[in-house]
Design an enzyme around this catalytic site. Structure first.
Site, PDB file in Angstrom:
ATOM      1  N   SER A  71       0.827  -1.207   0.000  1.00 43.43           N
ATOM      2  CA  SER A  71       0.000   0.000   0.000  1.00 43.43           C
ATOM      3  C   SER A  71       0.864   1.261   0.000  1.00 43.43           C
ATOM      4  O   SER A  71       1.994   1.267   0.475  1.00 43.43           O
ATOM      5  CB  SER A  71      -0.908   0.013   1.229  1.00 43.43           C
TER       6      SER A  71
HETATM    7  N1  SAH Z   1      -0.828  -4.198   3.799  1.00 40.54           N
HETATM    8  C1  SAH Z   1      -0.280  -4.867   2.659  1.00 40.54           C
HETATM    9  C2  SAH Z   1      -1.289  -4.843   1.538  1.00 40.54           C
HETATM   10  C3  SAH Z   1      -1.162  -5.963   0.624  1.00 40.54           C
HETATM   11  S1  SAH Z   1      -2.403  -6.015  -0.642  1.00 40.54           S
HETATM   12  C4  SAH Z   1       0.990  -4.183   2.245  1.00 40.54           C
HETATM   13  O1  SAH Z   1       1.059  -2.966   2.351  1.00 40.54           O
HETATM   14  O2  SAH Z   1       1.906  -4.849   1.768  1.00 40.54           O
HETATM   15  C5  SAH Z   1      -3.656  -6.988   0.124  1.00 40.54           C
HETATM   16  C6  SAH Z   1      -3.274  -8.345   0.600  1.00 40.54           C
HETATM   17  O3  SAH Z   1      -4.459  -8.995   1.055  1.00 40.54           O
HETATM   18  C7  SAH Z   1      -2.652  -9.261  -0.444  1.00 40.54           C
HETATM   19  O4  SAH Z   1      -1.450  -9.767   0.024  1.00 40.54           O
HETATM   20  C8  SAH Z   1      -3.699 -10.353  -0.627  1.00 40.54           C
HETATM   21  O5  SAH Z   1      -3.136 -11.623  -0.924  1.00 40.54           O
HETATM   22  C9  SAH Z   1      -4.371 -10.360   0.738  1.00 40.54           C
HETATM   23  N2  SAH Z   1      -5.698 -10.941   0.779  1.00 40.54           N
HETATM   24  C10 SAH Z   1      -6.710 -10.831  -0.130  1.00 40.54           C
HETATM   25  N3  SAH Z   1      -7.793 -11.513   0.269  1.00 40.54           N
HETATM   26  C11 SAH Z   1      -7.462 -12.097   1.475  1.00 40.54           C
HETATM   27  C12 SAH Z   1      -8.153 -12.944   2.387  1.00 40.54           C
HETATM   28  N4  SAH Z   1      -9.410 -13.349   2.173  1.00 40.54           N
HETATM   29  N5  SAH Z   1      -7.498 -13.325   3.506  1.00 40.54           N
HETATM   30  C13 SAH Z   1      -6.223 -12.939   3.751  1.00 40.54           C
HETATM   31  N6  SAH Z   1      -5.529 -12.146   2.917  1.00 40.54           N
HETATM   32  C14 SAH Z   1      -6.137 -11.732   1.788  1.00 40.54           C
END
Ligand code: SAH
Length: 227
Positions: A77
């Site tokens: 993010s």
């Molecule tokens: N806070 C993280 C954002 C990553 S993007 C950062 O800044 O790096 C969102 C993440 O949510 C991804 O890694 C994706 O795989 C995860 N995600 C999506 N659906 C999910 C679910 N149902 N349970 C757990 N993780 C999930």
């Protein structure tokens, strides 16, 4: 040089990376101008080596205020978004325990773990979780528990949580998550699809749940199941 593990963990933790202090200071100034006000949060954002949370090829861009790809179609993010969500979660009352859904790169996890006693983080993509875990180990965080699973189910074994932060967008507020909030607890999450997403703050009170729309956002969707 950036992001390699030849940099000692101690040096990394003090924030001695390839990027100059000035570049980081510019980012922090930008966050302040955008309304991030908590000094401890700003200091955490200044100290954390974000370049270790992206691929080496992108490390030179790690202190720009933008989202960057981390593989598997996911992104780390934007720093502003991380700071905004964290502030919304803890500004009124600092939770003791936070459940994070969507570990991704682990950067938001590190911000949370710097500010609250314990963080529980759930990620559905095994490879992302492994990488995040090893980064956070290198940085010597010891107050994070990880789980490979579908975050929309929450983590009932450790519920209730004082705070829940979701970093992928469901269509609406997942009931399982709302139910794992402690009384007085706060959940911050994006909801909606495409360009109709908003950041929402849900507060659990004795009377029920209060909802507050904070601002428009753009997140990857919350996906059911694991991979
Ligand atoms: N806070 C993280 C954002 C990553 S993007 C950062 O800044 O790096 C969102 C993440 O949510 C991804 O890694 C994706 O795989 C995860 N995600 C999506 N659906 C999910 C679910 N149902 N349970 C757990 N993780 C999930």
């Amino acid at each position: 040089m950036a992001g390699d593990e030849s940099v000692t963990a101690g040096a990394v933790h003090r924030g001695i990376g390839m990027t100059s202090e000035r570049t980081r200071a510019r980012l922090i100034q930008r966050l302040e101008e955008a309304g991030i006000r908590m000094p401890e949060l700003l200091e955490t954002m200044r100290m954390l080596p974000r370049h270790l949370f992206v691929d080496e090829a992108l490390a030179s861009r790690a202190y720009e205020d933008s989202a960057l790809p981390i593989g598997h179609g996911q992104t780390i993010s934007q720093p502003y978004t991380v700071a905004r969500m964290t502030q919304a979660l803890i500004e009124q009352r600092r939770p003791d325990t936070v459940l994070e859904i969507g570990t991704g790169s682990g950067f938001q996890t590190a911000v949370l773990a710097s500010l609250v006693r314990r963080v529980y983080s759930v990620e559905r993509v095994d490879e992302l979780l492994e990488r995040a875990q090893s980064r956070l180990r290198l940085l010597k965080f010891r107050n994070i528990r990880f789980r490979h699973g579908d975050g929309s189910l929450g983590w009932p074994e450790y519920a209730p949580f004082g705070g829940i932060l979701v970093t992928a967008a469901p269509r609406g507020v997942p009931r399982n998550l709302a139910e794992q909030l402690a009384p007085g607890g706060i959940m911050v999450l994006p909801i909606g699809e495409g360009d109709a997403q908003v950041l929402l703050r849900v507060t659990r009170s004795e009377a029920g749940f209060e909802h507050e729309v904070l601002e428009p956002v753009s997140f990857v969707p919350l996906v059911a199941g694991v991979s």
